[in-house]
Motif scaffolding. Structure first.
Motif, PDB file in Angstrom:
ATOM      1  N   LEU A  36       0.822  -1.215   0.000  1.00 15.98           N
ATOM      2  CA  LEU A  36       0.000   0.000   0.000  1.00 15.98           C
ATOM      3  C   LEU A  36       0.855   1.263   0.000  1.00 15.98           C
ATOM      4  N   MET A  37       2.084   1.152   0.512  1.00 21.63           N
ATOM      5  CA  MET A  37       3.011   2.288   0.525  1.00 21.63           C
ATOM      6  C   MET A  37       3.812   2.380  -0.769  1.00 21.63           C
ATOM      7  N   MET A  38       3.436   1.541  -1.780  1.00 24.43           N
ATOM      8  CA  MET A  38       4.023   1.565  -3.119  1.00 24.43           C
ATOM      9  C   MET A  38       5.492   1.163  -3.121  1.00 24.43           C
ATOM     10  N   LYS A  39       5.884   0.258  -2.229  1.00 22.37           N
ATOM     11  CA  LYS A  39       7.255  -0.237  -2.187  1.00 22.37           C
ATOM     12  C   LYS A  39       7.378  -1.536  -2.980  1.00 22.37           C
ATOM     13  N   ASP A  40       8.551  -1.783  -3.546  1.00 27.96           N
ATOM     14  CA  ASP A  40       8.822  -3.086  -4.152  1.00 27.96           C
ATOM     15  C   ASP A  40       8.925  -4.140  -3.051  1.00 27.96           C
ATOM     16  N   LEU A  41       8.613  -5.383  -3.425  1.00 31.71           N
ATOM     17  CA  LEU A  41       8.493  -6.417  -2.395  1.00 31.71           C
ATOM     18  C   LEU A  41       8.969  -7.760  -2.920  1.00 31.71           C
ATOM     19  N   ILE A  42       9.694  -8.484  -2.063  1.00 32.94           N
ATOM     20  CA  ILE A  42      10.018  -9.888  -2.303  1.00 32.94           C
ATOM     21  C   ILE A  42       9.378 -10.684  -1.178  1.00 32.94           C
ATOM     22  N   GLY A  43       8.480 -11.594  -1.534  1.00 33.01           N
ATOM     23  CA  GLY A  43       7.785 -12.407  -0.542  1.00 33.01           C
ATOM     24  C   GLY A  43       8.145 -13.874  -0.685  1.00 33.01           C
ATOM     25  N   ILE A  44       8.763 -14.445   0.343  1.00 38.11           N
ATOM     26  CA  ILE A  44       9.124 -15.858   0.341  1.00 38.11           C
ATOM     27  C   ILE A  44       8.236 -16.562   1.361  1.00 38.11           C
ATOM     28  N   LEU A 199      14.061  -5.162  -9.429  1.00 35.72           N
ATOM     29  CA  LEU A 199      13.408  -4.585  -8.264  1.00 35.72           C
ATOM     30  C   LEU A 199      14.302  -3.510  -7.654  1.00 35.72           C
ATOM     31  N   SER A 200      13.679  -2.476  -7.156  1.00 37.48           N
ATOM     32  CA  SER A 200      14.418  -1.348  -6.599  1.00 37.48           C
ATOM     33  C   SER A 200      14.231  -1.304  -5.086  1.00 37.48           C
ATOM     34  N   ASN A 201      15.334  -1.575  -4.353  1.00 39.87           N
ATOM     35  CA  ASN A 201      15.329  -1.523  -2.886  1.00 39.87           C
ATOM     36  C   ASN A 201      14.087  -2.220  -2.307  1.00 39.87           C
ATOM     37  N   PRO A 202      13.909  -3.506  -2.608  1.00 38.47           N
ATOM     38  CA  PRO A 202      12.668  -4.172  -2.202  1.00 38.47           C
ATOM     39  C   PRO A 202      12.619  -4.493  -0.717  1.00 38.47           C
ATOM     40  N   LYS A 203      11.404  -4.551  -0.212  1.00 37.19           N
ATOM     41  CA  LYS A 203      11.151  -5.048   1.135  1.00 37.19           C
ATOM     42  C   LYS A 203      11.162  -6.571   1.079  1.00 37.19           C
ATOM     43  N   TYR A 204      12.007  -7.184   1.919  1.00 38.72           N
ATOM     44  CA  TYR A 204      12.154  -8.646   1.906  1.00 38.72           C
ATOM     45  C   TYR A 204      11.363  -9.245   3.057  1.00 38.72           C
ATOM     46  N   ILE A 205      10.465 -10.182   2.712  1.00 40.93           N
ATOM     47  CA  ILE A 205       9.621 -10.832   3.721  1.00 40.93           C
ATOM     48  C   ILE A 205       9.764 -12.339   3.557  1.00 40.93           C
ATOM     49  N   GLU A 206      10.037 -13.000   4.641  1.00 37.76           N
ATOM     50  CA  GLU A 206      10.117 -14.465   4.636  1.00 37.76           C
ATOM     51  C   GLU A 206       9.392 -14.966   5.876  1.00 37.76           C
ATOM     52  N   VAL A 207       8.277 -15.647   5.653  1.00 32.99           N
ATOM     53  CA  VAL A 207       7.469 -16.086   6.787  1.00 32.99           C
ATOM     54  C   VAL A 207       7.713 -17.541   7.145  1.00 32.99           C
ATOM     55  N   ALA A 208       8.471 -18.230   6.344  1.00 30.36           N
ATOM     56  CA  ALA A 208       8.819 -19.620   6.665  1.00 30.36           C
ATOM     57  C   ALA A 208      10.117 -19.947   5.969  1.00 30.36           C
ATOM     58  N   ARG A 209      10.869 -20.863   6.548  1.00 28.20           N
ATOM     59  CA  ARG A 209      12.111 -21.287   5.917  1.00 28.20           C
ATOM     60  C   ARG A 209      11.809 -21.866   4.543  1.00 28.20           C
ATOM     61  N   PRO A 210      12.563 -21.518   3.524  1.00 24.82           N
ATOM     62  CA  PRO A 210      12.286 -22.057   2.187  1.00 24.82           C
ATOM     63  C   PRO A 210      12.222 -23.569   2.193  1.00 24.82           C
TER      64      PRO A 210
END
Length: 443
Positions: A36-44, A199-210
């Motif tokens: 919602l804050m218009m940031k790039d995101l990586i979700g694992i 991706l430009s300066n993405p927010k990295y989110i990992e909610v579980a071990r890959p």
């Protein structure tokens, strides 16, 4: 935490509540605010954790303000398979019912005319598979210069299917000032390279071990000979309190043959694999979701992202060749907080494959000891008659047919006597004596 705490609009919250959801999953709680804050995101996150809603919900609110234009979609979502693309479109319809948003589904296997007509009228959200999108782009039927938001979903699956070059090509056609989100269950080096590039300066989110399996899924492996797999499967389907189940096979031919076998044994089974056309696959999935079928035999085309509520069991009829596929397969059960059971059939030749799975998941899969009491009408063979004790050689000889008596000897014919030869005056001559020798020359 509730969805209201994430900053979503009232109209969107009403749609979420109508869908029966009250609390966000961990990936949703962490992903929605930065999007919602218009940031790039990586979700694992592992499969079945709600990744789809984590980008669909904020996109609806972001796209609520703006104007659509013909042939220029405002946002783009890339999916590896037609089934996943169709499922994302269902999410948009469900959550966006209180918003005036127009969506288009661009996938192979369906008529292109209807898709072009929708694009010409302008769309807010374009959900596409890379192949069909590149096809239309090269024909000049679509423009990507107006796309402000890009989602690359199931990125590791894109890598497995060879779509990374297409994705790089598509990204190069998009505006440089855009918001990009990348979601994946794992982060192999090629995907990390792709993220670093686009991706430009993405927010990295990992909610579980890959590559970790859902803790709500009880896992088992069963050592079984390849010829006994069908017997074991039928036994478990009858005895393990199965309500609905997905049976995964490595080959499309195995899918077809196993589905036919289950039908012959009285099970309500269907099939889905890559050789089926899109309308047939969707029809079979709809029957499974509606409860007309309770067993779906599938190839890995159904392993990722398909969300079917109430799947109680997953059976790996074949141990998956790629260990990542194991995580995605068993993730079809135990979804949305429910519990599930997963059985993997391990033949002797699957020792290396199951070893790779256990290495990836970081632990041994418990062995399920199975004792099958086979139904008499299916498994019992007719008892063979016992062989009689062998008789002594003498008695067997007596039972044989008597030997043929030799023919009576015929009297031998007497040889004819030799013609008497005149005796020679010279005992040394052993041949007949000519008559002229007896004639005197003086006579």
């Amino acid at each position: 935490m509730s969805f209201a705490d994430l900053g979503l609009s009232d109209e969107l919250l009403q749609a979420v509540e109508a869908a029966g959801y009250t609390e966000p999953t961990p990936i949703q709680a962490q992903a929605i605010p930065p999007v919602l804050m218009m940031k790039d995101l990586i979700g694992i996150a592992q499969t079945g954790t709600g990744k789809t809603a984590s980008f669909v919900l904020p996109m609806i609110d972001i796209l609520a303000h703006g104007r659509r234009r013909a042939l220029m979609p405002r946002s783009l979502i890339l999916e590896p398979t037609r089934e996943l693309a169709a499922q994302v479109s269902e999410n948009f319809e469900k959550y966006g019912k209180n918003h005036d948003l127009k969506m288009a589904l661009l996938i192979g296997g369906v008529q292109m005319g209807d898709q072009l007509k929708t694009l010409s009228e302008g769309v807010d959200v374009l959900i596409a598979t890379p192949g069909r999108l590149m096809d239309l782009f090269e024909r000049g039927k679509i423009l990507l210069t107006g796309c402000e938001l890009l989602v690359i979903d199931e990125a590791d699956r894109m890598l497995d299917m060879g779509f990374i070059p297409d994705i790089e090509n598509i990204c190069s056609k998009l505006p440089t000032t855009r918001q990009t989100m990348l979601f994946s269950a794992t982060m192999p080096p090629p995907i990390k390279k792709l993220a670093d590039r686009f991706l430009s300066n993405p927010k990295y989110i990992e909610v579980a071990r890959p590559a970790t399996a859902n803790i709500n899924i009880v896992q088992h492996k069963i050592a079984v000979n390849a010829r006994k797999k069908r017997d074991v499967l039928r036994h478990l389907l009858r005895t393990d309190n199965v309500s609905t189940a997905i049976v995964f096979c490595n080959r499309k031919t195995t899918v077809r043959e196993l589905a036919q076998s289950l039908k012959r044994h009285g099970f309500s089974a269907g099939e889905i694999h890559g050789d089926m056309d899109q309308s047939s696959r969707i029809a079979e999935l709809d029957r499974f979701k509606a409860g007309d079928l309770n067993i779906l035999v599938a190839s890995d085309v159904a392993a990722r992202g398909l969300d079917v509520k109430g799947v109680s069991h997953v059976f790996n009829f074949d141990t998956p060749w790629h260990p990542d596929d194991y995580i995605h397969r068993i993730g079809r059960t135990g979804r949305a907080g429910a519990t599930g059971r997963a059985f993997t059939f391990v033949a002797p030749e699957d020792a290396e494959a199951i070893g790779n799975v256990e290495k990836l998941t970081g632990g041994k899969i418990p062995v399920f000891e199975l004792a099958i009491e086979e139904p008499a009408e299916e498994r019992e063979e007719k008892p063979r008659p016992k062989r009689e004790a062998r008789e002594p050689r003498e008695s067997r000889t007596e039972q044989r047919s008597p030997r043929r008596e030799p023919r009576a000897e015929e009297p031998r014919r007497e040889r004819r006597p030799r013609r008497a030869e005149p005796e020679s005056a010279d005992d040394g001559w052993n041949g007949p004596v000519p008559d002229f020798l007896g004639v005197s020359a003086l006579a």
